[in-house]
Design an enzyme around this catalytic site. Sequence first.
Site, mmCIF file in Angstrom:
data_model
loop_
_atom_site.group_PDB
_atom_site.id
_atom_site.type_symbol
_atom_site.label_atom_id
_atom_site.label_comp_id
_atom_site.label_asym_id
_atom_site.label_seq_id
_atom_site.Cartn_x
_atom_site.Cartn_y
_atom_site.Cartn_z
ATOM 1 N N SER A 14 0.820 -1.227 0.000
ATOM 2 C CA SER A 14 0.000 0.000 0.000
ATOM 3 C C SER A 14 0.847 1.268 0.000
ATOM 4 O O SER A 14 0.389 2.310 -0.472
ATOM 5 C CB SER A 14 -0.948 0.010 1.212
ATOM 6 O OG SER A 14 -0.223 0.007 2.414
ATOM 7 N N GLY A 16 5.160 3.132 0.783
ATOM 8 C CA GLY A 16 6.614 2.941 0.911
ATOM 9 C C GLY A 16 7.207 2.158 -0.250
ATOM 10 O O GLY A 16 6.781 2.294 -1.405
ATOM 11 N N SER A 135 15.171 -7.539 2.404
ATOM 12 C CA SER A 135 16.043 -7.559 3.591
ATOM 13 C C SER A 135 16.500 -6.125 3.833
ATOM 14 O O SER A 135 15.685 -5.194 3.764
ATOM 15 C CB SER A 135 17.203 -8.524 3.358
ATOM 16 O OG SER A 135 18.137 -8.456 4.391
ATOM 17 N N TYR A 149 16.544 -5.625 14.770
ATOM 18 C CA TYR A 149 16.174 -5.375 13.373
ATOM 19 C C TYR A 149 17.260 -5.960 12.461
ATOM 20 O O TYR A 149 16.967 -6.661 11.484
ATOM 21 C CB TYR A 149 15.986 -3.876 13.130
ATOM 22 C CG TYR A 149 15.602 -3.542 11.712
ATOM 23 C CD1 TYR A 149 14.335 -3.844 11.227
ATOM 24 C CD2 TYR A 149 16.512 -2.935 10.843
ATOM 25 C CE1 TYR A 149 13.983 -3.554 9.917
ATOM 26 C CE2 TYR A 149 16.172 -2.645 9.532
ATOM 27 C CZ TYR A 149 14.908 -2.954 9.077
ATOM 28 O OH TYR A 149 14.561 -2.673 7.774
ATOM 29 N N SER A 150 18.530 -5.693 12.801
ATOM 30 C CA SER A 150 19.644 -6.248 12.020
ATOM 31 C C SER A 150 19.568 -7.767 12.010
ATOM 32 O O SER A 150 19.788 -8.410 10.973
ATOM 33 C CB SER A 150 20.986 -5.826 12.624
ATOM 34 O OG SER A 150 21.444 -4.636 12.063
ATOM 35 N N LYS A 153 16.803 -9.017 9.681
ATOM 36 C CA LYS A 153 17.128 -8.841 8.260
ATOM 37 C C LYS A 153 18.243 -9.790 7.809
ATOM 38 O O LYS A 153 18.251 -10.248 6.666
ATOM 39 C CB LYS A 153 17.502 -7.376 7.990
ATOM 40 C CG LYS A 153 16.295 -6.440 8.106
ATOM 41 C CD LYS A 153 15.186 -6.845 7.161
ATOM 42 C CE LYS A 153 14.026 -5.888 7.132
ATOM 43 N NZ LYS A 153 12.961 -6.309 6.219
HETATM 44 N N1 LIG Z 1 12.742 2.523 4.747
HETATM 45 C C1 LIG Z 1 13.969 2.057 4.823
HETATM 46 O O1 LIG Z 1 14.968 2.812 5.017
HETATM 47 C C2 LIG Z 1 14.234 0.583 4.661
HETATM 48 C C3 LIG Z 1 15.564 0.152 4.506
HETATM 49 C C4 LIG Z 1 15.829 -1.204 4.356
HETATM 50 C C5 LIG Z 1 14.791 -2.114 4.362
HETATM 51 N N2 LIG Z 1 13.508 -1.684 4.530
HETATM 52 C C6 LIG Z 1 12.462 -2.711 4.554
HETATM 53 O O2 LIG Z 1 11.554 -2.446 3.502
HETATM 54 C C7 LIG Z 1 10.291 -3.008 3.821
HETATM 55 C C8 LIG Z 1 9.204 -1.975 3.553
HETATM 56 O O3 LIG Z 1 9.447 -0.882 4.397
HETATM 57 P P1 LIG Z 1 8.987 0.605 4.057
HETATM 58 O O4 LIG Z 1 10.162 1.459 4.329
HETATM 59 O O5 LIG Z 1 8.352 0.672 2.748
HETATM 60 O O6 LIG Z 1 7.940 0.814 5.248
HETATM 61 P P2 LIG Z 1 6.521 1.547 5.278
HETATM 62 O O7 LIG Z 1 6.548 2.774 4.450
HETATM 63 O O8 LIG Z 1 6.200 1.647 6.743
HETATM 64 O O9 LIG Z 1 5.527 0.497 4.589
HETATM 65 C C9 LIG Z 1 5.189 -0.690 5.229
HETATM 66 C C10 LIG Z 1 4.131 -1.404 4.415
HETATM 67 O O10 LIG Z 1 3.851 -2.667 5.024
HETATM 68 C C11 LIG Z 1 2.467 -2.773 5.332
HETATM 69 N N3 LIG Z 1 2.360 -3.607 6.526
HETATM 70 C C12 LIG Z 1 2.829 -3.370 7.769
HETATM 71 N N4 LIG Z 1 2.532 -4.382 8.586
HETATM 72 C C13 LIG Z 1 1.867 -5.301 7.840
HETATM 73 C C14 LIG Z 1 1.299 -6.572 8.104
HETATM 74 N N5 LIG Z 1 1.333 -7.103 9.332
HETATM 75 N N6 LIG Z 1 0.695 -7.228 7.093
HETATM 76 C C15 LIG Z 1 0.624 -6.699 5.845
HETATM 77 N N7 LIG Z 1 1.152 -5.504 5.541
HETATM 78 C C16 LIG Z 1 1.757 -4.810 6.525
HETATM 79 C C17 LIG Z 1 1.987 -1.322 5.490
HETATM 80 O O11 LIG Z 1 0.606 -1.136 5.230
HETATM 81 P P3 LIG Z 1 -0.496 -1.273 6.393
HETATM 82 O O12 LIG Z 1 -0.060 -0.410 7.518
HETATM 83 O O13 LIG Z 1 -1.781 -0.848 5.737
HETATM 84 O O14 LIG Z 1 -0.524 -2.731 6.761
HETATM 85 C C18 LIG Z 1 2.801 -0.667 4.366
HETATM 86 O O15 LIG Z 1 2.197 -0.931 3.111
HETATM 87 C C19 LIG Z 1 10.377 -3.454 5.275
HETATM 88 O O16 LIG Z 1 10.583 -4.848 5.318
HETATM 89 C C20 LIG Z 1 11.597 -2.718 5.790
HETATM 90 O O17 LIG Z 1 12.216 -3.395 6.857
HETATM 91 C C21 LIG Z 1 13.203 -0.367 4.667
#
Ligand SMILES: NC(=O)c1ccc[n+]([C@@H]2O[C@H](COP(=O)([O-])OP(=O)(O)OC[C@H]3O[C@@H](n4cnc5c(N)ncnc54)[C@H](OP(=O)(O)O)[C@@H]3O)[C@@H](O)[C@H]2O)c1
Length: 274
Positions: A14, A16, A135, A149-150, A153
């Site tokens: 949805s 990010g 990851s 968290y580390s 991942k």
């Molecule tokens: N942002 C960074 O700097 C970064 C860096 C490295 C890795 N990551 C990884 O990238 C991935 C996405 O992160 P993001 O940065 O895009 O975060 P985000 O903007 O918070 O988006 C998270 C997404 O996951 C959904 N979500 C959360 N809990 C859920 C659940 N239990 N079941 C189904 N959907 C769920 C949320 O929608 P709803 O709230 O509607 O469920 C939203 O669509 C994560 O695994 C994160 O660890 C992020």
Amino acid sequence: MKGDVKVVLITGGSSGIGGAAARLMCDAGMTVYAASRSGKAPEGYSEGKHMHPVVMDVNDATAVATVVDRIISEQGRLDAVVCNAGNGIAGPVEETSIEEVEAQFRTTFYGVVKTIDACLPIFRKQGHGRVVTVSSVAAVAPLPYQGFYSAVKAGILNLTKALAIETKDFGIQCCSVMPGDVKTGFTAARKVAVKAQDADSPYFLKTLKGLEAMTKDEVNGMKPEVIGRAIVRQLRRRRMKPEVTPTFIYSLLVWAIRRFPQSFVLRIIGKMYS
Ligand SMILES: NC(=O)c1ccc[n+]([C@@H]2O[C@H](COP(=O)([O-])OP(=O)(O)OC[C@H]3O[C@@H](n4cnc5c(N)ncnc54)[C@H](OP(=O)(O)O)[C@@H]3O)[C@@H](O)[C@H]2O)c1
């Protein structure tokens, strides 16, 4: 052609990184089931022939199985799953309660396992299928005050590679994408361990300093489309790479972390965040 990716399920689709990937996959002509707890479509998109926003909590194995069944009954196939949904819980190792540790693993590790579990029987039956996990560079860079968290991942990265070996003979491919800092809702959604927020905690000031530095890196980070594009690129390759770190600078960082003496790596990371 067998192995072409036409139908994809993405978790956390949805917003990010997942929202960006869902939009780009849809633009590339794939039929996308974008799953999240809210069931919202990625920004700028609505329900249509190629975009299906679905309500699905990855912590609920029954809900995941129901969505996979729906995809098969509507499309007759599922070519790829992108396990992206995740969150972060910050806090020093000593001051993070076991309940908080379990919460960190719930969505970001077990949610991935539940999603993969629901798709693998379909992929095996079809004789093809792709698993992409999201990851993080944090899998190889041990982040202080985000140690769990580390750990999650790193677990996802190794799980994906082990799965790649186990499922290769069934025609299944697996790839783990390791983003660096990305500007998304992840930063605001991050929880901090309760004990570490107490000014009497011996880690209080260091946690604050570490989190400030990490938050700054994230809010100045890449656009989620950079990671979305990397995911689409892998889905379109004949053979996916087992591991991808988007952007030259982050792939260089991962290369350096793996090659330099670990005492030196820890010293540098400590200077940055502790
Ligand atoms: N942002 C960074 O700097 C970064 C860096 C490295 C890795 N990551 C990884 O990238 C991935 C996405 O992160 P993001 O940065 O895009 O975060 P985000 O903007 O918070 O988006 C998270 C997404 O996951 C959904 N979500 C959360 N809990 C859920 C659940 N239990 N079941 C189904 N959907 C769920 C949320 O929608 P709803 O709230 O509607 O469920 C939203 O669509 C994560 O695994 C994160 O660890 C992020």
